[in-house]
Design a protein around this motif. Structure first.
Motif, PDB file in Angstrom:
ATOM      1  N   ALA A   8       6.822   7.617   2.003  1.00 27.84           N
ATOM      2  CA  ALA A   8       7.975   8.503   1.817  1.00 27.84           C
ATOM      3  C   ALA A   8       8.698   8.742   3.139  1.00 27.84           C
ATOM      4  CB  ALA A   8       7.523   9.822   1.214  1.00 27.84           C
ATOM      5  N   ASP A   9       7.960   8.706   4.230  1.00 30.10           N
ATOM      6  CA  ASP A   9       8.578   8.787   5.550  1.00 30.10           C
ATOM      7  C   ASP A   9       8.896   7.361   5.999  1.00 30.10           C
ATOM      8  OD1 ASP A   9       9.331   9.039   8.150  1.00 30.10           O
ATOM      9  OD2 ASP A   9       7.482   9.974   8.863  1.00 30.10           O
ATOM     10  N   TRP A  10      10.157   6.976   5.883  1.00 25.69           N
ATOM     11  CA  TRP A  10      10.525   5.586   6.195  1.00 25.69           C
ATOM     12  C   TRP A  10      10.297   5.257   7.670  1.00 25.69           C
ATOM     13  CZ3 TRP A  10      16.135   5.666   3.801  1.00 25.69           C
ATOM     14  CH2 TRP A  10      16.055   6.028   2.443  1.00 25.69           C
ATOM     15  N   LEU A  11      10.197   6.292   8.480  1.00 26.76           N
ATOM     16  CA  LEU A  11      10.014   6.063   9.922  1.00 26.76           C
ATOM     17  C   LEU A  11       8.547   6.204  10.321  1.00 26.76           C
ATOM     18  CD1 LEU A  11      13.120   8.109  11.134  1.00 26.76           C
ATOM     19  CD2 LEU A  11      12.944   5.640  10.850  1.00 26.76           C
ATOM     20  N   ALA A  12       7.667   6.161   9.338  1.00 28.57           N
ATOM     21  CA  ALA A  12       6.242   6.354   9.623  1.00 28.57           C
ATOM     22  C   ALA A  12       5.701   5.226  10.500  1.00 28.57           C
ATOM     23  CB  ALA A  12       5.463   6.420   8.311  1.00 28.57           C
ATOM     24  N   GLN A  13       4.529   5.500  11.063  1.00 29.51           N
ATOM     25  CA  GLN A  13       3.909   4.531  11.971  1.00 29.51           C
ATOM     26  C   GLN A  13       2.904   3.677  11.204  1.00 29.51           C
ATOM     27  OE1 GLN A  13       2.147   7.331  14.604  1.00 29.51           O
ATOM     28  NE2 GLN A  13       4.137   8.171  15.221  1.00 29.51           N
ATOM     29  N   ALA A  14       3.132   2.375  11.230  1.00 32.54           N
ATOM     30  CA  ALA A  14       2.194   1.439  10.594  1.00 32.54           C
ATOM     31  C   ALA A  14       1.587   0.552  11.671  1.00 32.54           C
ATOM     32  CB  ALA A  14       2.928   0.603   9.555  1.00 32.54           C
ATOM     33  N   GLY A  46      -5.447  13.503   6.835  1.00 28.60           N
ATOM     34  CA  GLY A  46      -6.552  12.586   7.078  1.00 28.60           C
ATOM     35  C   GLY A  46      -6.381  11.263   6.347  1.00 28.60           C
ATOM     36  N   ILE A  47      -5.747  11.322   5.184  1.00 30.12           N
ATOM     37  CA  ILE A  47      -5.570  10.091   4.421  1.00 30.12           C
ATOM     38  C   ILE A  47      -4.526   9.199   5.090  1.00 30.12           C
ATOM     39  CG2 ILE A  47      -4.888   9.176   2.166  1.00 30.12           C
ATOM     40  CD1 ILE A  47      -6.097  11.818   1.012  1.00 30.12           C
ATOM     41  N   ALA A  48      -3.570   9.808   5.763  1.00 29.37           N
ATOM     42  CA  ALA A  48      -2.601   9.012   6.524  1.00 29.37           C
ATOM     43  C   ALA A  48      -3.332   8.219   7.609  1.00 29.37           C
ATOM     44  CB  ALA A  48      -1.535   9.922   7.136  1.00 29.37           C
ATOM     45  N   ASP A  49      -4.259   8.862   8.293  1.00 33.55           N
ATOM     46  CA  ASP A  49      -5.041   8.165   9.329  1.00 33.55           C
ATOM     47  C   ASP A  49      -5.905   7.066   8.701  1.00 33.55           C
ATOM     48  OD1 ASP A  49      -3.938   9.895  11.158  1.00 33.55           O
ATOM     49  OD2 ASP A  49      -5.644  11.271  11.135  1.00 33.55           O
ATOM     50  N   TYR A  50      -6.508   7.403   7.562  1.00 37.71           N
ATOM     51  CA  TYR A  50      -7.362   6.435   6.856  1.00 37.71           C
ATOM     52  C   TYR A  50      -6.546   5.197   6.487  1.00 37.71           C
ATOM     53  CZ  TYR A  50     -10.338   4.620   3.053  1.00 37.71           C
ATOM     54  OH  TYR A  50     -11.104   3.823   2.230  1.00 37.71           O
ATOM     55  N   VAL A  88       0.853  -1.189   0.000  1.00 37.76           N
ATOM     56  CA  VAL A  88       0.000   0.000   0.000  1.00 37.76           C
ATOM     57  C   VAL A  88       0.889   1.238   0.000  1.00 37.76           C
ATOM     58  CG1 VAL A  88      -1.816   1.255   1.217  1.00 37.76           C
ATOM     59  CG2 VAL A  88      -1.783  -1.247   1.261  1.00 37.76           C
ATOM     60  N   PHE A  89       0.816   2.023  -1.042  1.00 32.19           N
ATOM     61  CA  PHE A  89       1.551   3.282  -1.123  1.00 32.19           C
ATOM     62  C   PHE A  89       0.673   4.378  -0.536  1.00 32.19           C
ATOM     63  CE2 PHE A  89       5.266   2.491  -3.861  1.00 32.19           C
ATOM     64  CZ  PHE A  89       4.998   1.188  -4.253  1.00 32.19           C
ATOM     65  N   SER A  90       1.133   4.993   0.536  1.00 34.03           N
ATOM     66  CA  SER A  90       0.299   6.008   1.193  1.00 34.03           C
ATOM     67  C   SER A  90       1.104   6.783   2.216  1.00 34.03           C
ATOM     68  CB  SER A  90      -0.866   5.329   1.923  1.00 34.03           C
ATOM     69  OG  SER A  90      -1.667   6.288   2.580  1.00 34.03           O
ATOM     70  N   PRO A  91       0.737   8.037   2.460  1.00 36.09           N
ATOM     71  CA  PRO A  91       1.239   8.688   3.671  1.00 36.09           C
ATOM     72  C   PRO A  91       0.690   7.954   4.886  1.00 36.09           C
ATOM     73  CG  PRO A  91       0.058  10.243   2.251  1.00 36.09           C
ATOM     74  CD  PRO A  91      -0.202   8.875   1.717  1.00 36.09           C
ATOM     75  N   LEU A  92       1.426   8.027   5.972  1.00 42.15           N
ATOM     76  CA  LEU A  92       0.996   7.400   7.217  1.00 42.15           C
ATOM     77  C   LEU A  92       1.276   8.358   8.363  1.00 42.15           C
ATOM     78  CD1 LEU A  92       2.447   3.785   6.747  1.00 42.15           C
ATOM     79  CD2 LEU A  92       0.027   4.381   6.907  1.00 42.15           C
ATOM     80  N   PRO A  93       0.629   8.167   9.517  1.00 45.02           N
ATOM     81  CA  PRO A  93       0.992   8.968  10.681  1.00 45.02           C
ATOM     82  C   PRO A  93       2.481   8.813  10.970  1.00 45.02           C
ATOM     83  CG  PRO A  93      -0.967   7.653  11.100  1.00 45.02           C
ATOM     84  CD  PRO A  93      -0.406   7.180   9.794  1.00 45.02           C
ATOM     85  N   THR A 137      -8.565  24.918  18.326  1.00 44.89           N
ATOM     86  CA  THR A 137      -7.603  24.119  19.115  1.00 44.89           C
ATOM     87  C   THR A 137      -6.221  24.043  18.487  1.00 44.89           C
ATOM     88  OG1 THR A 137      -8.178  22.078  17.969  1.00 44.89           O
ATOM     89  CG2 THR A 137      -9.442  22.611  19.956  1.00 44.89           C
ATOM     90  N   GLY A 138      -6.120  24.198  17.160  1.00 53.22           N
ATOM     91  CA  GLY A 138      -4.900  23.812  16.463  1.00 53.22           C
ATOM     92  C   GLY A 138      -4.950  22.318  16.168  1.00 53.22           C
ATOM     93  N   TYR A 139      -3.902  21.834  15.482  1.00 53.48           N
ATOM     94  CA  TYR A 139      -3.921  20.427  15.058  1.00 53.48           C
ATOM     95  C   TYR A 139      -4.000  19.494  16.264  1.00 53.48           C
ATOM     96  CZ  TYR A 139      -2.883  16.070  12.746  1.00 53.48           C
ATOM     97  OH  TYR A 139      -2.972  14.790  12.288  1.00 53.48           O
ATOM     98  N   LEU A 140      -4.834  18.475  16.158  1.00 52.99           N
ATOM     99  CA  LEU A 140      -5.015  17.506  17.245  1.00 52.99           C
ATOM    100  C   LEU A 140      -4.616  16.115  16.789  1.00 52.99           C
ATOM    101  CD1 LEU A 140      -8.583  18.539  18.481  1.00 52.99           C
ATOM    102  CD2 LEU A 140      -6.386  19.158  19.511  1.00 52.99           C
ATOM    103  N   ASP A 141      -4.053  15.349  17.700  1.00 52.92           N
ATOM    104  CA  ASP A 141      -3.819  13.946  17.349  1.00 52.92           C
ATOM    105  C   ASP A 141      -5.160  13.206  17.382  1.00 52.92           C
ATOM    106  OD1 ASP A 141      -4.469  13.306  19.990  1.00 52.92           O
ATOM    107  OD2 ASP A 141      -2.382  13.158  20.631  1.00 52.92           O
ATOM    108  N   ALA A 142      -5.118  11.940  16.944  1.00 53.51           N
ATOM    109  CA  ALA A 142      -6.370  11.201  16.747  1.00 53.51           C
ATOM    110  C   ALA A 142      -7.172  11.094  18.041  1.00 53.51           C
ATOM    111  CB  ALA A 142      -6.066   9.812  16.196  1.00 53.51           C
TER     112      ALA A 142
END
Lengths: 487, 320
Positions: free
Chosen positions: A42-48, A19-23, A9-14, A276-281
């Motif tokens: 693209a972020d090799w250290l992303a959270q999966a 929003g698509i990273a969360d999805y 799956v090619f995608s941005p991730l948290p 609030t500014g950006y919020l985590d999930a």
């Protein structure tokens, strides 16, 4: 027991704030029942999710094997540039979270020629009239984002395309025709696997009293979310005696719409509002669970869907949405639809009425929650994805972008005066992909020519020319080598 | 010891050693076992698009050149025999050797006309413009796994090069292990050399690749022999062709701060440990298993903002 097939799956991730990273994170978790999953990010250290390896997208193809399946998660912002590039090289199933991709093309370095070429595949006649403004004058209008979706290449390069609404599918079909969109499937937005917080607990964490009537908006403060209408409606509702409080649970984008500055024009609302500014999930879920009403306006809509609305429905919040685009497809008893034509007075009245009778908001929220749990549940959505992916395997991409003509290029002398008519005639003689060398005696002559004729190519090429690449050639014959897609 | 390692050891022992153009990518070529003037591909257009996109982003850290096959201007200089393009001093006149993954493509004709050697796996004779070619069949590897290569070179060079290779093989044998070694001259056009390892004396010595020899996807430039990594979020490094199996890969770093870089191999994160050395450098090492036939690619990732100003890569070591 056979091991499950592999899916990349090619995608941005948290932790990308997207929003698509969360999805994608949620979907990867849901697909565990069907696939051995790898995430290319693209972020090799992303959270999966647990059990999902993150791989460098530039190397992901090496691990596919003969049976490899590919899913691309594509949105309309800069974080998806690597997905756009990957889907062209590695055809698979593409989720178009936003059927309009012009902004992505603008910010992902696709180049004006590629954008103009994409515009040509829009509705007949549009590019000739409106694309010319970009081509000849460099005008990047907001209207272009509605007129040109730039999705033609993605449709052509994909084995199947997933959108979240019939509106998005029909919009693509209108622009690109039935044949080019026959492989588009509709899968509703999903609910993350995690449970939404309990309302009372969420309110306690946020310091909101049980009796307060809370209106929440969420996500990035973009123009189509119509905060201008929302603020006017909230102010009007207050003037009409409503008792409510508004929290925007997300980040402001002042360059797009200055929420805080606009609030200052409404002192009565200012005291009852907060950004609030950006919020985590987790924090966002608290706000959605605490809400009596979640407002998500959208105008104009290009068919996009909203992750916060899905989560708001799951939390049992009464969702108020614009009666347009994908939102118009939500069941009439599950959300409250507000017509875009008279949003401010109607929204103000709805908020006033619901604040006066919160049990009505809770009834609508309960219906929305039932809908979300049946139609948007993660296992349901993951199964739908697996069906689309498996059905697409024998289907080649509809039409790969034509390969460049590798034969000898057409050669036309461009020095001392290029002949526009001869160029048009030469291109007309080669309807397929072709290359054209605008030959000059030496490269310095080309530099001189470009100084004499600013916007050289725009001035020389006929409007229908689909320029794919420009290359400076020093040898064997100096000049500007132009590569064109077929007509 | 693999056949490629034996061939590299023989070529390295020639005096002077030939300068090498390794066109083995994306599969394993002779780099990193032999210092090469350039790596690349014989026909970039024939590569799968994703592999082409990976390779075209790599750069030689000294000159900023992409692999051969992706920059026509730089390729033309090399095909024209410009000494600088081959990493030679003017007038040095060293032999030039091209490692080929298959039959010689027509685009390389100028090289054969100039007398360059070609080293490729045994196959159909191919078309070799220029001076008449002789062939030295090379049987290398182990007695259990013999690999066959052809060294194609101008016919007047066959005899002296065969002698030089044989002498190099004898020197290699003297380093230890039990070998089958032999040479045979069939005609002026055909000879063979056998260098097969029956029983290794010990594990082969570690392979040490300096930063200057690593193709990478950042801007060119070295600082005191180190590849600067300050401010870098991600960096890919082409490690080249290595045989499958377990190895220990160690990156020698300087200027490491409190946060260790994260090591990737083939795009996947590896469990690595960071060991400081008394000289102020540090070794980032991981035990990994190499897989596949493609040239190996290392990756380094640093959490945003974690790369200290002096961070640099000095080199990579691969140990068996």
């Amino acid at each position: 027991m056979a091991s499950p097939p592999r899916l990349t799956v090619f995608s941005p991730l948290p932790p990308e704030r997207n929003g698509i990273a969360d999805y994608a994170h949620a979907l990867l978790g849901g697909l565990a029942a069907h696939y051995d999953r790898t995430a290319a990010c693209a972020d090799w250290l992303a959270q999966a999710p647990p059990g999902v390896a993150v791989v460098d997208p530039a190397l992901a193809h090496r691990g596919f094997g003969a049976e490899g399946r590919v899913l691309h998660q594509l949105g309309n912002n800069a974080g998806h540039g690597f997905v756009l590039r990957a889907l062209r090289m590695l055809p698979g199933v593409v989720t178009l979270h936003d059927p309009g991709l012009l902004h992505l093309h603008e910010v992902a370095g696709e180049g004006r020629e590629a954008i103009l070429a994409g515009m040509v595949s829009a509705l007949p006649g549009l590019a000739e009239r409106f694309g010319r403004q970009l081509r000849d004058h460099g005008v990047e209008s907001r209207a272009n984002h509605l007129l040109f979706d730039l999705a033609g290449d993605v449709l052509a390069a994909s084995r199947a395309v997933v959108v979240h609404s019939r509106f998005a599918r029909d919009r693509l079909r209108l622009a690109h025709g039935a044949a080019a969109t026959a492989h588009v499937a509709v899968i509703p937005h999903l609910l993350p696997a995690r449970e939404m917080p309990e309302r009372g607990a969420a309110r306690a964490r946020l310091g909101i009293g049980e009796a307060e009537f809370l209106v929440v908006t969420a996500g990035f403060g973009t123009v189509p979310k119509r905060f201008d209408w929302l603020i006017a409606a909230l102010a009007l509702a207050l003037r009409r005696g409503a008792s409510l409080r508004w929290i925007h649970a997300g980040a402001e984008r002042p360059a797009e719409f200055p929420i805080t500055a606009r609030l200052a024009e409404h002192p009565a609302l200012l005291d009852r509002a907060r950004v609030t500014g950006y919020l985590d999930a987790a924090a966002l879920d608290d706000h959605l669970a605490a809400a009596d009403v979640l407002v998500n306006l959208r105008f104009p809509s290009s068919g996009e869907s909203s992750g916060p609305v899905a989560r708001g429905l799951a939390a049992g919040a009464c969702c108020i949405v614009s009666d347009t685009g994908a939102y118009a497809e939500l069941p009439r008893d599950a959300v409250l639809h507000i017509p875009p034509a008279a949003t401010v007075p109607l929204l103000a009245e709805a908020l006033r009425a619901l604040a006066a009778a919160p049990e009505r908001a809770r009834a609508i929220g309960a219906a929305g929650q039932r809908f979300a749990r049946s139609e948007m549940a993660l296992p349901v959505v993951a199964r739908a994805y697996a069906e689309v992916i498996e059905a697409s395997r024998d289907r080649p991409p509809r039409a790969q972008p034509p390969a460049a003509d590798q034969g000898p290029p057409l050669v036309l002398a461009a020095w001392p005066v290029p002949d526009r008519a001869a160029i048009a005639a030469a291109l007309a003689s080669r309807p397929g992909p072709c290359r054209l060398l605008l030959a000059v005696p030496e490269l310095e002559a080309l530099a001189e020519l470009s100084l004499e004729m600013p916007g050289l190519l725009a001035a020389l090429l006929p409007p229908q020319a689909r320029l794919r690449r420009v290359q400076l050639q020093a040898a064997p014959q100096p000049g500007l080598l132009l590569e064109f897609a077929g007509g | 010891m693999s056949a490629t390692a034996i061939l590299a050891a023989l070529l390295r022992r020639l005096a002077p050693a030939p300068v090498v153009l390794d066109l083995g990518l994306p599969a394993a070529g002779i780099f990193p076992r032999l210092h090469v003037a350039r790596c690349g591909v014989a026909d970039a257009a024939a590569l799968p698009a994703a592999e082409r996109a990976l390779l075209v982003g790599l750069r030689d850290p000294l000159r900023g050149l992409p692999p051969f096959g992706f920059d026509r201007a730089a390729d033309a200089a090399l095909l024209a025999g410009a000494p600088a393009a081959w990493g030679e001093e003017p007038g040095e006149g060293r032999d030039r050797l091209v490692w080929l993954p298959g039959p010689p493509p027509a685009a390389l004709a100028p090289l054969w006309q100039d007398g360059a050697w070609a080293l490729l796996r045994s196959g159909p004779p191919g078309s070799w413009p220029g001076p008449e070619r002789g062939r030295i069949m090379l049987l290398a590897g182990s007695t259990a796994a013999v690999e066959r290569f052809d060294l194609m070179l101008p016919i007047d060079r066959l005899a002296p090069v065969l002698e030089a290779l044989h002498a190099a093989a004898q020197a290699l044998v003297a380093t230890g292990g039990r070998w089958q070694l032999g040479k045979r001259v069939v005609s002026a056009r055909l000879a063979s050399l056998t260098a097969l390892l029956e029983a290794p004396a010990a594990l082969p010595p570690p392979l040490v690749i300096p930063a200057a020899a690593l193709l990478q996807d950042g801007p060119p430039g070295l600082e005191d022999g180190a590849l600067p990594l300050a401010g870098v979020a991600r960096r890919r490094l082409l490690l080249g062709g290595l045989p499958p199996g377990p190895v220990r890969i160690t990156l020698r770093l300087r200027g490491v701060g409190s946060v260790a870089p994260v090591l990737f191999l083939g795009g996947l994160r590896q469990t690595a440990s960071l060991l400081p050395d008394p000289d102020g450098t540090a070794r980032l090492g991981a035990a990994v298993t190499l897989e596949g036939t493609a040239a190996q690619v290392l990756g380094l990732a640093l959490p945003q903002g974690a790369a200290p100003p002096g961070l640099g890569l000095l080199g990579v070591e691969v140990a068996w």
